[in-house]
Design a protein around this motif. Structure first.
Motif, PDB file in Angstrom:
ATOM      1  N   LEU A   7       0.843  -1.196   0.000  1.00 15.85           N
ATOM      2  CA  LEU A   7       0.000   0.000   0.000  1.00 15.85           C
ATOM      3  C   LEU A   7       0.875   1.240   0.000  1.00 15.85           C
ATOM      4  CD1 LEU A   7      -2.951  -0.605   2.484  1.00 15.85           C
ATOM      5  CD2 LEU A   7      -3.042  -0.187   0.045  1.00 15.85           C
ATOM      6  N   ILE A  40      -4.325   9.492  -8.649  1.00 16.86           N
ATOM      7  CA  ILE A  40      -4.094   8.763  -7.400  1.00 16.86           C
ATOM      8  C   ILE A  40      -5.016   7.559  -7.249  1.00 16.86           C
ATOM      9  CG2 ILE A  40      -4.291   8.994  -4.871  1.00 16.86           C
ATOM     10  CD1 ILE A  40      -3.182  11.792  -5.133  1.00 16.86           C
ATOM     11  N   CYS A  41      -6.194   7.649  -7.821  1.00 10.50           N
ATOM     12  CA  CYS A  41      -7.187   6.601  -7.564  1.00 10.50           C
ATOM     13  C   CYS A  41      -7.185   5.503  -8.617  1.00 10.50           C
ATOM     14  CB  CYS A  41      -8.578   7.207  -7.437  1.00 10.50           C
ATOM     15  SG  CYS A  41      -8.648   8.471  -6.162  1.00 10.50           S
ATOM     16  N   CYS A  44      -4.840   1.095  -8.423  1.00 10.35           N
ATOM     17  CA  CYS A  44      -5.251  -0.288  -8.144  1.00 10.35           C
ATOM     18  C   CYS A  44      -6.483  -0.708  -8.943  1.00 10.35           C
ATOM     19  CB  CYS A  44      -5.584  -0.465  -6.665  1.00 10.35           C
ATOM     20  SG  CYS A  44      -4.277   0.049  -5.557  1.00 10.35           S
ATOM     21  N   HIS A  45      -7.305   0.231  -9.316  1.00  6.02           N
ATOM     22  CA  HIS A  45      -8.522  -0.142 -10.047  1.00  6.02           C
ATOM     23  C   HIS A  45      -8.909   0.994 -10.981  1.00  6.02           C
ATOM     24  CE1 HIS A  45     -10.564   2.514  -7.251  1.00  6.02           C
ATOM     25  NE2 HIS A  45     -10.196   1.762  -6.224  1.00  6.02           N
ATOM     26  N   MET A  49     -14.983   2.104 -10.475  1.00  6.78           N
ATOM     27  CA  MET A  49     -15.299   1.870  -9.062  1.00  6.78           C
ATOM     28  C   MET A  49     -15.949   3.118  -8.475  1.00  6.78           C
ATOM     29  SD  MET A  49     -14.629  -0.910  -7.506  1.00  6.78           S
ATOM     30  CE  MET A  49     -13.832  -2.445  -7.818  1.00  6.78           C
ATOM     31  N   ILE A  50     -15.497   4.269  -8.956  1.00  6.10           N
ATOM     32  CA  ILE A  50     -16.017   5.541  -8.448  1.00  6.10           C
ATOM     33  C   ILE A  50     -17.322   5.901  -9.160  1.00  6.10           C
ATOM     34  CG2 ILE A  50     -15.514   8.004  -8.197  1.00  6.10           C
ATOM     35  CD1 ILE A  50     -12.486   7.162  -8.292  1.00  6.10           C
ATOM     36  N   TYR A  56     -21.375   9.033  -2.040  1.00  7.99           N
ATOM     37  CA  TYR A  56     -21.234   9.231  -0.603  1.00  7.99           C
ATOM     38  C   TYR A  56     -21.169  10.716  -0.266  1.00  7.99           C
ATOM     39  CZ  TYR A  56     -19.871   4.371  -1.080  1.00  7.99           C
ATOM     40  OH  TYR A  56     -19.862   3.048  -1.407  1.00  7.99           O
ATOM     41  N   TRP A  61     -16.904   9.685   1.973  1.00  5.82           N
ATOM     42  CA  TRP A  61     -15.837   9.469   0.992  1.00  5.82           C
ATOM     43  C   TRP A  61     -14.488   9.421   1.703  1.00  5.82           C
ATOM     44  CZ3 TRP A  61     -15.666   7.313  -3.420  1.00  5.82           C
ATOM     45  CH2 TRP A  61     -16.691   7.454  -4.353  1.00  5.82           C
ATOM     46  N   LEU A  64     -14.155   6.172   3.402  1.00  7.44           N
ATOM     47  CA  LEU A  64     -14.001   5.056   2.457  1.00  7.44           C
ATOM     48  C   LEU A  64     -12.603   5.043   1.833  1.00  7.44           C
ATOM     49  CD1 LEU A  64     -15.379   2.697   0.874  1.00  7.44           C
ATOM     50  CD2 LEU A  64     -15.846   4.359  -0.921  1.00  7.44           C
ATOM     51  N   ILE A  65     -12.118   6.194   1.371  1.00 12.75           N
ATOM     52  CA  ILE A  65     -10.801   6.159   0.733  1.00 12.75           C
ATOM     53  C   ILE A  65      -9.704   5.924   1.766  1.00 12.75           C
ATOM     54  CG2 ILE A  65     -11.422   7.433  -1.359  1.00 12.75           C
ATOM     55  CD1 ILE A  65     -10.427   9.910  -0.318  1.00 12.75           C
ATOM     56  N   MET A  68      -8.301   2.641   1.697  1.00 17.33           N
ATOM     57  CA  MET A  68      -7.486   2.256   0.532  1.00 17.33           C
ATOM     58  C   MET A  68      -6.157   2.970   0.472  1.00 17.33           C
ATOM     59  SD  MET A  68     -10.492   2.444  -2.270  1.00 17.33           S
ATOM     60  CE  MET A  68     -12.014   2.837  -1.469  1.00 17.33           C
ATOM     61  N   LEU A  85     -15.054  14.459  -5.008  1.00 19.44           N
ATOM     62  CA  LEU A  85     -15.876  13.246  -4.988  1.00 19.44           C
ATOM     63  C   LEU A  85     -17.270  13.525  -4.436  1.00 19.44           C
ATOM     64  CD1 LEU A  85     -13.163  10.696  -3.781  1.00 19.44           C
ATOM     65  CD2 LEU A  85     -14.221  10.783  -6.054  1.00 19.44           C
ATOM     66  N   ARG A  95     -27.422   1.926  -7.132  1.00 15.97           N
ATOM     67  CA  ARG A  95     -27.253   0.541  -6.677  1.00 15.97           C
ATOM     68  C   ARG A  95     -28.173   0.211  -5.508  1.00 15.97           C
ATOM     69  NH1 ARG A  95     -21.060   0.378  -5.712  1.00 15.97           N
ATOM     70  NH2 ARG A  95     -21.732  -1.222  -4.265  1.00 15.97           N
TER      71      ARG A  95
HETATM   72  C1  HEC Z   1      -3.958   0.658  -2.847  1.00 22.67           C
HETATM   73  C2  HEC Z   1      -4.985   0.304  -3.798  1.00 22.67           C
HETATM   74  C3  HEC Z   1      -6.142   1.290  -3.957  1.00 22.67           C
HETATM   75  C4  HEC Z   1      -6.083   2.639  -4.199  1.00 22.67           C
HETATM   76  C5  HEC Z   1      -4.852   3.513  -4.377  1.00 22.67           C
HETATM   77  C6  HEC Z   1      -7.454   3.083  -4.277  1.00 22.67           C
HETATM   78  N1  HEC Z   1      -8.306   2.024  -4.123  1.00 22.67           N
HETATM   79 FE1  HEC Z   1     -10.337   2.093  -4.228  1.00 22.67          FE
HETATM   80  N2  HEC Z   1     -10.430   0.073  -3.903  1.00 22.67           N
HETATM   81  C7  HEC Z   1      -9.337  -0.751  -3.723  1.00 22.67           C
HETATM   82  C8  HEC Z   1      -9.802  -2.115  -3.554  1.00 22.67           C
HETATM   83  C9  HEC Z   1      -8.918  -3.342  -3.327  1.00 22.67           C
HETATM   84  C10 HEC Z   1     -11.205  -2.068  -3.637  1.00 22.67           C
HETATM   85  C11 HEC Z   1     -12.173  -3.250  -3.531  1.00 22.67           C
HETATM   86  C12 HEC Z   1     -12.300  -3.798  -4.916  1.00 22.67           C
HETATM   87  C13 HEC Z   1     -13.316  -4.900  -5.068  1.00 22.67           C
HETATM   88  O1  HEC Z   1     -14.102  -5.123  -4.154  1.00 22.67           O
HETATM   89  O2  HEC Z   1     -13.314  -5.505  -6.152  1.00 22.67           O
HETATM   90  C14 HEC Z   1     -11.562  -0.687  -3.873  1.00 22.67           C
HETATM   91  C15 HEC Z   1     -12.872  -0.244  -4.031  1.00 22.67           C
HETATM   92  C16 HEC Z   1     -13.224   1.079  -4.261  1.00 22.67           C
HETATM   93  C17 HEC Z   1     -14.592   1.554  -4.353  1.00 22.67           C
HETATM   94  C18 HEC Z   1     -15.837   0.673  -4.265  1.00 22.67           C
HETATM   95  C19 HEC Z   1     -16.193   0.551  -2.812  1.00 22.67           C
HETATM   96  C20 HEC Z   1     -17.626   0.860  -2.507  1.00 22.67           C
HETATM   97  O3  HEC Z   1     -18.020   0.526  -1.387  1.00 22.67           O
HETATM   98  O4  HEC Z   1     -18.327   1.429  -3.347  1.00 22.67           O
HETATM   99  C21 HEC Z   1     -14.531   2.901  -4.536  1.00 22.67           C
HETATM  100  C22 HEC Z   1     -15.703   3.830  -4.680  1.00 22.67           C
HETATM  101  C23 HEC Z   1     -13.129   3.269  -4.557  1.00 22.67           C
HETATM  102  N3  HEC Z   1     -12.375   2.141  -4.389  1.00 22.67           N
HETATM  103  C24 HEC Z   1     -12.676   4.556  -4.700  1.00 22.67           C
HETATM  104  C25 HEC Z   1     -11.325   4.925  -4.653  1.00 22.67           C
HETATM  105  C26 HEC Z   1     -10.874   6.291  -4.688  1.00 22.67           C
HETATM  106  C27 HEC Z   1     -11.777   7.516  -4.793  1.00 22.67           C
HETATM  107  C28 HEC Z   1      -9.498   6.252  -4.623  1.00 22.67           C
HETATM  108  C29 HEC Z   1      -8.525   7.417  -4.618  1.00 22.67           C
HETATM  109  C30 HEC Z   1      -8.630   8.329  -3.518  1.00 22.67           C
HETATM  110  C31 HEC Z   1      -9.120   4.845  -4.535  1.00 22.67           C
HETATM  111  N4  HEC Z   1     -10.256   4.089  -4.538  1.00 22.67           N
HETATM  112  C32 HEC Z   1      -7.822   4.402  -4.461  1.00 22.67           C
HETATM  113  C33 HEC Z   1      -8.012  -0.368  -3.723  1.00 22.67           C
HETATM  114  C34 HEC Z   1      -7.557   0.909  -3.930  1.00 22.67           C
END
Ligand code: HEC
Length: 217
Positions: A7, A40-41, A44-45, A49-50, A56, A61, A64-65, A68, A85, A95
């Motif tokens: 991470l 930045i976001c 990993c994905h 996802m956003i 939120y 938000w 939640l972030i 991660m 966000l 959803r």
């Molecule tokens: C270090 C890796 C990583 C980073 C960097 C990252 N994420 Fe994620 N995020 C994840 C993982 C792992 C999941 C879960 C994925 C899954 O369930 O398939 C996730 C899931 C999510 C979800 C879905 C969760 C939900 O409950 O709706 C959102 C929205 C999200 N990320 C937003 C962000 C945002 C905004 C940022 C930047 C600030 C960010 N992510 C940065 C790893 C990361």
């Protein structure tokens, strides 16, 4: 704690704005903070996802972030990202669960796999609606057409004991040879399996396969 150190690596890479892997950044609306989120976001994905999230409040938000990536060392960045966000992706009903007045009857249909005791697992649906599965103990992968109920099993090279299947862009099934340390694919037309040994002989137990957007497994 390997998870934590990876991470931290991603965070460091993100702050340097040269993320090691950058997923698709599509779908983000214009606005202050968009480039930060895109940079930045996506370490990993993808941004879906956003964009597909249920949205939120700013506080939510932030929380939640925080699960991660730790943006707290850079308050300005954290604030710009959470502001963006919350503004662009506030709570929505995309959803939301649909409640149905009960009681409800749910119908299940099961298909008995041809080889018994094979530990049928990890089914995946192909774009044409057919289903592939891994028959781990049976050393096979199987293919089901739910429309007709027809099933076909393909024997794999000795001791592959597949764990998981994933399909490539052409729909060819790839499996992880869990027991003999291989990745393999099967040509559905001929039934021929092609195996690739894991490069490191000490690498054991290949599990779950994912293709990236360039089709690299
Ligand atoms: C270090 C890796 C990583 C980073 C960097 C990252 N994420 Fe994620 N995020 C994840 C993982 C792992 C999941 C879960 C994925 C899954 O369930 O398939 C996730 C899931 C999510 C979800 C879905 C969760 C939900 O409950 O709706 C959102 C929205 C999200 N990320 C937003 C962000 C945002 C905004 C940022 C930047 C600030 C960010 N992510 C940065 C790893 C990361």
């Amino acid at each position: 704690m390997p998870m934590l150190s990876s991470l931290k690596f991603v965070i460091a890479a993100s702050f340097a704005l040269v993320p090691s892997t950058v997923w698709a950044q599509g779908g983000l609306p214009e606005g202050n903070g968009k480039d930060l989120v895109a940079g930045i976001c996506t370490g990993c994905h993808q941004t879906d996802m956003i964009t597909r999230s249920s949205g939120y409040s700013r506080e939510h938000w932030k929380e939640l972030i925080g699960t991660m990536i730790d943006l707290s060392p850079d308050q300005a960045t954290q604030s710009a990202i959470t502001q963006y966000l919350a503004e662009k992706f506030p709570p929505n009903t995309q959803r939301a669960a649909k409640t149905v007045p009960g009681p409800v009857q749910v119908a299940f249909k099961e298909w008995q796999v041809p080889t018994l005791g094979q530990r049928a697992r990890d089914p995946v649906e192909a774009p044409d609606g057919t289903i592939w599965w891994a028959g781990q103990f049976g050393n096979l992968i199987g293919h089901l057409d739910p429309a007709s109920g027809a099933m076909k099993e393909y024997q794999l090279p000795p001791n592959a004991k597949p764990h998981t299947i994933t399909l490539d862009a052409k729909g060819t099934p790839w499996y992880s040879g869990n027991m003999n340390g291989t990745i393999g694919k099967v040509d559905p037309a001929t039934g021929k399996a092609t195996e690739y040994k894991m490069p490191d002989p000490k690498a054991k137990d290949p599990h779950t396969l994912v293709f990236d957007q360039k089709g690299i497994l």
